[in-house]
Scaffold this motif. Structure first.
Motif, PDB file in Angstrom:
ATOM      1  N   TYR A 131     -13.757  50.800  81.097  1.00 29.84           N
ATOM      2  CA  TYR A 131     -13.695  49.468  80.508  1.00 29.84           C
ATOM      3  C   TYR A 131     -12.242  49.046  80.265  1.00 29.84           C
ATOM      4  CZ  TYR A 131     -18.606  50.566  79.381  1.00 29.84           C
ATOM      5  OH  TYR A 131     -19.918  50.937  79.423  1.00 29.84           O
ATOM      6  N   TYR A 132     -11.408  50.008  79.884  1.00 31.28           N
ATOM      7  CA  TYR A 132      -9.977  49.703  79.693  1.00 31.28           C
ATOM      8  C   TYR A 132      -9.324  49.291  81.011  1.00 31.28           C
ATOM      9  CZ  TYR A 132      -9.202  50.826  74.794  1.00 31.28           C
ATOM     10  OH  TYR A 132      -9.192  50.788  73.423  1.00 31.28           O
ATOM     11  N   VAL A 133      -9.745  49.890  82.110  1.00 30.16           N
ATOM     12  CA  VAL A 133      -9.218  49.505  83.416  1.00 30.16           C
ATOM     13  C   VAL A 133      -9.685  48.094  83.772  1.00 30.16           C
ATOM     14  CG1 VAL A 133      -9.324  50.021  85.906  1.00 30.16           C
ATOM     15  CG2 VAL A 133      -9.014  51.884  84.252  1.00 30.16           C
ATOM     16  N   LEU A 134     -10.943  47.781  83.473  1.00 27.15           N
ATOM     17  CA  LEU A 134     -11.498  46.478  83.825  1.00 27.15           C
ATOM     18  C   LEU A 134     -10.917  45.341  82.980  1.00 27.15           C
ATOM     19  CD1 LEU A 134     -15.295  47.274  84.294  1.00 27.15           C
ATOM     20  CD2 LEU A 134     -13.635  46.722  86.076  1.00 27.15           C
ATOM     21  N   GLU A 135     -10.900  45.514  81.662  1.00 29.84           N
ATOM     22  CA  GLU A 135     -10.485  44.429  80.759  1.00 29.84           C
ATOM     23  C   GLU A 135      -9.980  45.066  79.471  1.00 29.84           C
ATOM     24  OE1 GLU A 135      -9.941  40.542  79.245  1.00 29.84           O
ATOM     25  OE2 GLU A 135     -10.177  41.269  81.277  1.00 29.84           O
ATOM     26  N   PRO A 136      -8.678  45.402  79.421  1.00 32.70           N
ATOM     27  CA  PRO A 136      -8.132  46.184  78.305  1.00 32.70           C
ATOM     28  C   PRO A 136      -8.372  45.597  76.914  1.00 32.70           C
ATOM     29  CG  PRO A 136      -6.524  46.006  80.074  1.00 32.70           C
ATOM     30  CD  PRO A 136      -7.667  45.116  80.435  1.00 32.70           C
ATOM     31  N   THR A 137      -8.205  44.298  76.745  1.00 27.40           N
ATOM     32  CA  THR A 137      -8.363  43.718  75.410  1.00 27.40           C
ATOM     33  C   THR A 137      -9.811  43.825  74.940  1.00 27.40           C
ATOM     34  OG1 THR A 137      -6.550  42.199  75.840  1.00 27.40           O
ATOM     35  CG2 THR A 137      -8.018  41.639  74.012  1.00 27.40           C
ATOM     36  N   ALA A 138     -10.746  43.497  75.811  1.00 32.01           N
ATOM     37  CA  ALA A 138     -12.167  43.601  75.451  1.00 32.01           C
ATOM     38  C   ALA A 138     -12.538  45.063  75.187  1.00 32.01           C
ATOM     39  CB  ALA A 138     -13.039  43.018  76.546  1.00 32.01           C
ATOM     40  N   ALA A 139     -11.981  45.975  75.960  1.00 33.54           N
ATOM     41  CA  ALA A 139     -12.250  47.402  75.745  1.00 33.54           C
ATOM     42  C   ALA A 139     -11.708  47.858  74.392  1.00 33.54           C
ATOM     43  CB  ALA A 139     -11.643  48.227  76.875  1.00 33.54           C
ATOM     44  N   PHE A 140     -10.529  47.377  74.047  1.00 31.69           N
ATOM     45  CA  PHE A 140      -9.952  47.708  72.745  1.00 31.69           C
ATOM     46  C   PHE A 140     -10.868  47.231  71.615  1.00 31.69           C
ATOM     47  CE2 PHE A 140      -7.246  46.576  69.107  1.00 31.69           C
ATOM     48  CZ  PHE A 140      -6.709  47.828  68.815  1.00 31.69           C
ATOM     49  N   LEU A 141     -11.402  46.027  71.772  1.00 33.35           N
ATOM     50  CA  LEU A 141     -12.314  45.485  70.760  1.00 33.35           C
ATOM     51  C   LEU A 141     -13.642  46.247  70.725  1.00 33.35           C
ATOM     52  CD1 LEU A 141     -11.646  41.685  71.357  1.00 33.35           C
ATOM     53  CD2 LEU A 141     -10.893  43.064  69.399  1.00 33.35           C
ATOM     54  N   TYR A 142     -14.024  46.856  71.852  1.00 35.76           N
ATOM     55  CA  TYR A 142     -15.280  47.613  71.944  1.00 35.76           C
ATOM     56  C   TYR A 142     -15.122  49.051  71.443  1.00 35.76           C
ATOM     57  CZ  TYR A 142     -19.542  49.541  74.003  1.00 35.76           C
ATOM     58  OH  TYR A 142     -20.747  50.153  74.189  1.00 35.76           O
ATOM     59  N   THR A 143     -13.899  49.559  71.418  1.00 37.95           N
ATOM     60  CA  THR A 143     -13.661  50.967  71.087  1.00 37.95           C
ATOM     61  C   THR A 143     -14.295  51.397  69.756  1.00 37.95           C
ATOM     62  OG1 THR A 143     -11.694  51.061  72.467  1.00 37.95           O
ATOM     63  CG2 THR A 143     -11.867  52.711  70.724  1.00 37.95           C
ATOM     64  N   PRO A 144     -14.148  50.648  68.662  1.00 36.04           N
ATOM     65  CA  PRO A 144     -14.789  51.105  67.414  1.00 36.04           C
ATOM     66  C   PRO A 144     -16.310  51.258  67.547  1.00 36.04           C
ATOM     67  CG  PRO A 144     -13.206  49.372  66.943  1.00 36.04           C
ATOM     68  CD  PRO A 144     -13.337  49.439  68.440  1.00 36.04           C
TER      69      PRO A 144
ATOM     70  N   MET B 116     -20.042  48.930  97.911  1.00 35.18           N
ATOM     71  CA  MET B 116     -19.071  48.158  97.164  1.00 35.18           C
ATOM     72  C   MET B 116     -17.703  48.777  97.394  1.00 35.18           C
ATOM     73  SD  MET B 116     -19.080  47.441  93.074  1.00 35.18           S
ATOM     74  CE  MET B 116     -20.798  47.078  93.166  1.00 35.18           C
ATOM     75  N   ALA B 117     -16.748  47.987  97.734  1.00 33.22           N
ATOM     76  CA  ALA B 117     -15.403  48.476  98.000  1.00 33.22           C
ATOM     77  C   ALA B 117     -14.775  48.999  96.725  1.00 33.22           C
ATOM     78  CB  ALA B 117     -14.549  47.345  98.577  1.00 33.22           C
ATOM     79  N   SER B 118     -13.843  49.951  96.892  1.00 29.67           N
ATOM     80  CA  SER B 118     -13.224  50.541  95.713  1.00 29.67           C
ATOM     81  C   SER B 118     -12.472  49.488  94.901  1.00 29.67           C
ATOM     82  CB  SER B 118     -12.301  51.684  96.120  1.00 29.67           C
ATOM     83  OG  SER B 118     -11.265  51.198  96.941  1.00 29.67           O
ATOM     84  N   THR B 119     -11.894  48.483  95.569  1.00 26.26           N
ATOM     85  CA  THR B 119     -11.204  47.442  94.810  1.00 26.26           C
ATOM     86  C   THR B 119     -12.187  46.669  93.943  1.00 26.26           C
ATOM     87  OG1 THR B 119     -11.412  45.932  96.679  1.00 26.26           O
ATOM     88  CG2 THR B 119      -9.331  47.141  96.474  1.00 26.26           C
ATOM     89  N   GLY B 120     -13.416  46.519  94.395  1.00 26.85           N
ATOM     90  CA  GLY B 120     -14.436  45.850  93.606  1.00 26.85           C
ATOM     91  C   GLY B 120     -14.774  46.615  92.340  1.00 26.85           C
ATOM     92  N   LEU B 121     -14.684  47.941  92.394  1.00 26.44           N
ATOM     93  CA  LEU B 121     -14.974  48.760  91.220  1.00 26.44           C
ATOM     94  C   LEU B 121     -13.988  48.512  90.087  1.00 26.44           C
ATOM     95  CD1 LEU B 121     -15.813  52.184  92.882  1.00 26.44           C
ATOM     96  CD2 LEU B 121     -17.398  50.641  91.721  1.00 26.44           C
ATOM     97  N   LEU B 122     -12.791  48.061  90.422  1.00 28.34           N
ATOM     98  CA  LEU B 122     -11.752  47.850  89.420  1.00 28.34           C
ATOM     99  C   LEU B 122     -11.538  46.372  89.098  1.00 28.34           C
ATOM    100  CD1 LEU B 122      -9.186  50.478  90.721  1.00 28.34           C
ATOM    101  CD2 LEU B 122     -11.009  50.782  89.038  1.00 28.34           C
ATOM    102  N   ASN B 123     -12.376  45.519  89.646  1.00 28.27           N
ATOM    103  CA  ASN B 123     -12.250  44.080  89.458  1.00 28.27           C
ATOM    104  C   ASN B 123     -13.288  43.616  88.444  1.00 28.27           C
ATOM    105  OD1 ASN B 123     -12.876  41.236  89.859  1.00 28.27           O
ATOM    106  ND2 ASN B 123     -11.549  41.326  91.648  1.00 28.27           N
ATOM    107  N   VAL B 124     -12.829  43.227  87.251  1.00 26.15           N
ATOM    108  CA  VAL B 124     -13.759  42.884  86.178  1.00 26.15           C
ATOM    109  C   VAL B 124     -14.657  41.718  86.578  1.00 26.15           C
ATOM    110  CG1 VAL B 124     -12.189  41.351  84.899  1.00 26.15           C
ATOM    111  CG2 VAL B 124     -14.003  42.562  83.685  1.00 26.15           C
ATOM    112  N   LYS B 125     -14.123  40.708  87.219  1.00 31.82           N
ATOM    113  CA  LYS B 125     -14.951  39.568  87.604  1.00 31.82           C
ATOM    114  C   LYS B 125     -16.029  40.003  88.597  1.00 31.82           C
ATOM    115  CE  LYS B 125     -15.191  35.130  89.813  1.00 31.82           C
ATOM    116  NZ  LYS B 125     -14.732  34.402  90.950  1.00 31.82           N
TER     117      LYS B 125
END
Length: 196
Positions: free
Chosen positions: A82-95, A1-10
């Motif tokens: 997760y914050y790198v992939l999708e910051p808003t969803a990660a914020f909601l997951y943090t608690p 898997m390419a490194s760009t794929g590692l940072l691509n949430v989709k």
């Protein structure tokens, strides 16, 4: 898997979702992935840490504690990813992740924590494999990408729940379209292998 794929949430969600397409398997994962994460953190708390690790053990109450160990680093590293992939969803997951870390750390200090966590962990893996082989009819993602599957599973489950609640419909549509295409591609490959 390419490194760009590692940072691509989709890209990451399509990879993971292609192995979790059947509703029964998704339901099994929604229940058991958080259990696996929690028990994994309890079990990982037993791993020895290097002497250069600062000794941090903070007790908040009888059920919440923080230890600086491999489990905490794994969970914090995963959350940062997760914050790198999708910051808003990660914020909601943090608690949820913080609560998971703190309760696992506290529980890990019980005398029988390891044996209880191991029993629950193994049972949860059995349920996961049953979901894959019986509902999906194929092997789990971890056999193709162990680290990706282990790191992404909690976030994928979180996003599945968020999607059901109406979170980011354009991402949901894009991911589900990608999953449908990837599942069709995989089934075509499997069908061709059976012909040979």
């Amino acid at each position: 898997m390419a490194s760009t794929g590692l940072l691509n949430v989709k890209h990451q969600l399509v990879f993971y979702g292609a192995y979790h397409d059947h509703p029964i398997n998704v339901a099994i994962h929604i229940f058991f992935v958080p259990v696996l994460l929690w028990t994994g953190l309890v079990l990982g708390a037993r791993l020895p840490v290097p002497s250069f690790f600062p000794q941090v053990h903070a007790v908040i109450n009888d059920y919440l504690a923080f230890d600086l160990n491999w489990s905490a680093l794994w969970a914090i590293g995963s959350l940062l990813y997760y914050y790198v992939l999708e910051p808003t969803a990660a914020f909601l997951y943090t608690p949820q992740m913080v609560l998971t870390i703190l309760t696992a750390a506290s529980f890990s200090h019980n005398p029988d924590a390891f044996s209880k966590a191991l029993m629950i962990h193994v049972s949860s893996w059995i349920a996961q494999f049953a979901g894959h082989f019986l509902a999906e009819g194929r092997s789990p993602a971890l056999l193709d990408n162990l680290v990706g599957a282990l790191v992404l599973a909690p976030f994928f489950v979180h996003l599945e729940i968020l999607f059901k609640l109406g979170y980011n419909p354009s991402l949901q549509k894009s991911v589900h379209t990608g999953i449908t295409e990837e599942v069709a591609r995989i089934k075509a490959i499997e069908k061709n292998k059976k012909k040979d």
